[in-house]
Design a protein around this motif. Structure first.
Motif, PDB file in Angstrom:
ATOM      1  N   GLN A 231       7.772   3.701  -2.306  1.00 13.49           N
ATOM      2  CA  GLN A 231       7.004   2.417  -1.967  1.00 13.49           C
ATOM      3  C   GLN A 231       6.748   1.525  -2.984  1.00 13.49           C
ATOM      4  N   GLY A 232       6.875   2.056  -4.250  1.00 11.07           N
ATOM      5  CA  GLY A 232       6.808   1.195  -5.370  1.00 11.07           C
ATOM      6  C   GLY A 232       5.294   1.799  -5.872  1.00 11.07           C
ATOM      7  N   ILE A 233       4.819   2.877  -5.615  1.00 12.45           N
ATOM      8  CA  ILE A 233       3.537   3.464  -6.039  1.00 12.45           C
ATOM      9  C   ILE A 233       3.685   4.722  -6.862  1.00 12.45           C
ATOM     10  N   ASP A 234       3.145   4.675  -8.293  1.00 12.43           N
ATOM     11  CA  ASP A 234       3.586   5.595  -9.192  1.00 12.43           C
ATOM     12  C   ASP A 234       2.367   6.683  -9.130  1.00 12.43           C
ATOM     13  N   GLY A 235       2.704   8.072  -8.957  1.00 17.52           N
ATOM     14  CA  GLY A 235       1.811   9.062  -8.840  1.00 17.52           C
ATOM     15  C   GLY A 235       0.909   9.093  -9.937  1.00 17.52           C
ATOM     16  N   GLY A 236       1.236   8.924 -11.014  1.00 19.09           N
ATOM     17  CA  GLY A 236       0.514   8.873 -12.184  1.00 19.09           C
ATOM     18  C   GLY A 236       1.092   9.708 -13.473  1.00 19.09           C
ATOM     19  N   ASP A 237       0.725   9.263 -14.609  1.00 21.02           N
ATOM     20  CA  ASP A 237       1.346   9.794 -16.025  1.00 21.02           C
ATOM     21  C   ASP A 237       0.977  11.596 -16.084  1.00 21.02           C
ATOM     22  N   HIS A 238      -0.139  11.942 -15.431  1.00 27.75           N
ATOM     23  CA  HIS A 238      -0.379  13.424 -15.408  1.00 27.75           C
ATOM     24  C   HIS A 238       0.721  14.182 -14.616  1.00 27.75           C
ATOM     25  N   LEU A 239       1.461  13.690 -14.073  1.00 23.24           N
ATOM     26  CA  LEU A 239       2.683  14.589 -13.413  1.00 23.24           C
ATOM     27  C   LEU A 239       3.833  14.620 -14.255  1.00 23.24           C
TER      28      LEU A 239
ATOM     29  N   TYR B 135       9.113   6.422   4.577  1.00 22.86           N
ATOM     30  CA  TYR B 135       8.311   6.667   3.629  1.00 22.86           C
ATOM     31  C   TYR B 135       6.645   6.625   3.676  1.00 22.86           C
ATOM     32  N   ARG B 136       6.335   5.590   4.506  1.00 22.73           N
ATOM     33  CA  ARG B 136       4.885   5.635   4.628  1.00 22.73           C
ATOM     34  C   ARG B 136       4.215   6.788   5.309  1.00 22.73           C
ATOM     35  N   ARG B 137       4.899   7.238   6.326  1.00 22.65           N
ATOM     36  CA  ARG B 137       4.650   8.443   7.193  1.00 22.65           C
ATOM     37  C   ARG B 137       4.770   9.768   6.338  1.00 22.65           C
ATOM     38  N   ALA B 138       5.776   9.678   5.510  1.00 26.13           N
ATOM     39  CA  ALA B 138       6.063  10.871   4.538  1.00 26.13           C
ATOM     40  C   ALA B 138       4.623  11.028   3.570  1.00 26.13           C
TER      41      ALA B 138
ATOM     42  N   SER C 191      12.759  -2.774   2.625  1.00 24.07           N
ATOM     43  CA  SER C 191      11.815  -3.345   1.679  1.00 24.07           C
ATOM     44  C   SER C 191      12.301  -3.154   0.215  1.00 24.07           C
ATOM     45  N   ILE C 192      12.925  -1.904   0.095  1.00 22.44           N
ATOM     46  CA  ILE C 192      13.608  -1.661  -1.106  1.00 22.44           C
ATOM     47  C   ILE C 192      14.537  -2.601  -1.434  1.00 22.44           C
ATOM     48  N   MET C 193      15.625  -2.771  -0.586  1.00 21.35           N
ATOM     49  CA  MET C 193      16.905  -3.423  -0.750  1.00 21.35           C
ATOM     50  C   MET C 193      16.263  -4.964  -0.888  1.00 21.35           C
ATOM     51  N   THR C 194      15.455  -5.558  -0.076  1.00 22.48           N
ATOM     52  CA  THR C 194      15.448  -6.990  -0.323  1.00 22.48           C
ATOM     53  C   THR C 194      14.779  -7.233  -1.699  1.00 22.48           C
ATOM     54  N   ARG C 195      13.980  -6.367  -2.102  1.00 22.55           N
ATOM     55  CA  ARG C 195      13.244  -6.716  -3.437  1.00 22.55           C
ATOM     56  C   ARG C 195      14.184  -6.275  -4.537  1.00 22.55           C
ATOM     57  N   LEU C 196      14.933  -5.125  -4.457  1.00 22.27           N
ATOM     58  CA  LEU C 196      15.649  -4.671  -5.608  1.00 22.27           C
ATOM     59  C   LEU C 196      17.112  -4.873  -5.455  1.00 22.27           C
ATOM     60  N   MET C 197      17.577  -5.108  -4.377  1.00 24.10           N
ATOM     61  CA  MET C 197      19.129  -5.275  -4.302  1.00 24.10           C
ATOM     62  C   MET C 197      19.230  -6.538  -3.257  1.00 24.10           C
ATOM     63  N   PRO C 198      19.015  -7.642  -3.593  1.00 23.98           N
ATOM     64  CA  PRO C 198      19.157  -8.758  -2.606  1.00 23.98           C
ATOM     65  C   PRO C 198      20.475  -9.309  -2.691  1.00 23.98           C
TER      66      PRO C 198
END
Length: 391
Positions: A148-156, A127-130, A266-273
């Motif tokens: 990665q948990g980063i919101d592109g913004g409400d303007h989208l 995801y970071r490379r993408a 990273s997603i799974m350990t944070r959101l699906m432990p």
């Protein structure tokens, strides 16, 4: 005639486009160009109708026609459309698309194909490379950031951009919106998974997860891993999925197919432990998920027996991101897996899942176990302290 097929497909008349006849065969350059457009139109309609394999075959024919006519620009266009289908099928190779981008082409086409490159990296879990490989505003760039948990913004505000942003909502523990139907689009599939994860956070919602995610895992490795993790989360909340035993196997297989497991885990350990712990003690556990479970255990410590039992009473409490695993929920899922294996008379798997349950109780349940518990030492995400339960 060939261009007419492409236009008919473009306006959404897919059945009509597929019924249109092939242009007359000729060695004339214009006729060969028309044949290339004919195959492009057919492939677009087949892809829109959910037949990507057939679409890829049509594109191969179109590429051959364009190359035979000495039309490299047209052949390039069809090859790039083929890359889109390969992403859909989960077989895209980012390195090949990166080589494509070294060719001469118009800037608009380069921008579009860089999105294909980002999509290929997404399906490998990079995801970071993408996010670095695509332009800001591109829906795949937005999706890569959101994963990665980063919101592109409400303007989208477009439907595709709203769908691409859904995982940022999941990371933040916010309600995930139900997006409009985006057909077979990649970002639409991510949005469905994000919504299913949101549902899996409560007992009531977990009952809906199986129907939402379906019985067949996505073709893309990263989405297959997320799909399986969400299914296990639903089991831990008392929900059901079509094939619980295969869900665990799907997760291990998907992790092996990723270019890197870092971003997905990273997603799974944070959101699906809970899913991480369940998969770590299951048959054929992937080494990286065992290490991720070990990190979760180190972070949360070993609960007392009373805490494990009390967790059963908290099943209807909505979960939050970044929390410690709920051992009551984990045991609910393990019991379901044991019962499923027993119902299917899969004696070996039933025994393995019973050992997995005892491993959780013994290693992380205040050093206690049920009567008849195993006497050997088995690990739950601790490769150095015991042996992995193999399939």
């Amino acid at each position: 005639m060939g261009l007419s097929v492409a236009i008919t497909s473009q306006v959404g008349e897919h059945d009509e486009a597929l019924d249109m006849p092939m242009p007359r065969a000729s060695s004339a350059r214009t006729d060969q160009d028309g044949l290339a457009w004919f195959y492009l139109g057919r492939s677009s309609s087949l892809a829109a109708l959910g037949r990507p394999g057939e679409a890829l075959v049509e594109l191969g024919r179109g590429i051959a026609a364009a190359e035979a006519a000495g039309l490299p620009e047209r052949a390039q266009l069809l090859r790039f459309h083929a890359r889109v289908i390969e992403v859909r099928l989960g077989i895209a190779v980012p390195e090949i698309i990166h080589q494509d981008l070294a060719e001469p082409m118009a800037e608009g086409r380069r921008s579009w194909h860089s999105g294909n490159y980002a999509a290929a990296l997404l399906q490998r879990g990079e995801y970071r490379r993408a996010s670095l490989a695509s332009e800001a505003g591109n829906m795949y760039h937005t999706a890569a950031l959101a994963l990665q948990g980063i919101d592109g913004g409400d303007h989208l505000r477009s439907a595709s951009q709203i769908a691409a942003r859904t995982w940022a909502k999941a990371w933040a523990g916010q309600t995930v919106p139900r997006v409009s139907d985006l057909g077979h689009s990649l970002v639409g599939s991510y949005a469905v998974l994000a919504l299913a994860l949101d549902y899996s956070r409560t007992v009531t919602g977990a009952r809906l997860v199986g129907d939402l995610i379906g019985a067949t895992p996505p073709r893309q490795a990263d989405m297959a891993a997320l799909w399986a993790g969400i299914g296990l989360q639903a089991l831990a909340r008392g929900g059901t999925v079509a094939d619980p035993l295969n869900t665990v196997a799907t997760l291990s297989d998907a992790l092996r197919r990723l270019g890197s497991t870092d971003d997905v885990l990273s997603i799974m350990t944070r959101l699906m432990p809970e899913a991480v712990v369940i998969a770590s003690v299951g048959p054929g556990a992937h080494r990286e998920i065992a290490l991720a479970a070990n990190t979760l255990m180190t972070r949360s410590g070993s609960p007392t027996t009373a805490q494990v039992l009390a967790a059963y009473a908290q099943q209807n409490v909505q979960t939050r991101p970044g929390r410690a695993p709920n051992f009551g929920a984990i045991l609910v899922a393990l019991e379901h897996l044991i019962e499923t294996a027993a119902d299917q008379e899969r004696v070996g798997l039933e025994h393995q899942w019973r050992m997995a349950r005892e491993a959780v109780l013994f290693e992380h349940g205040g050093r206690w176990a049920l009567p008849g518990a195993i006497t050997g030492t088995y690990h739950c995400g601790q490769p150095s302290s015991g042996r992995t339960l193999e399939a």
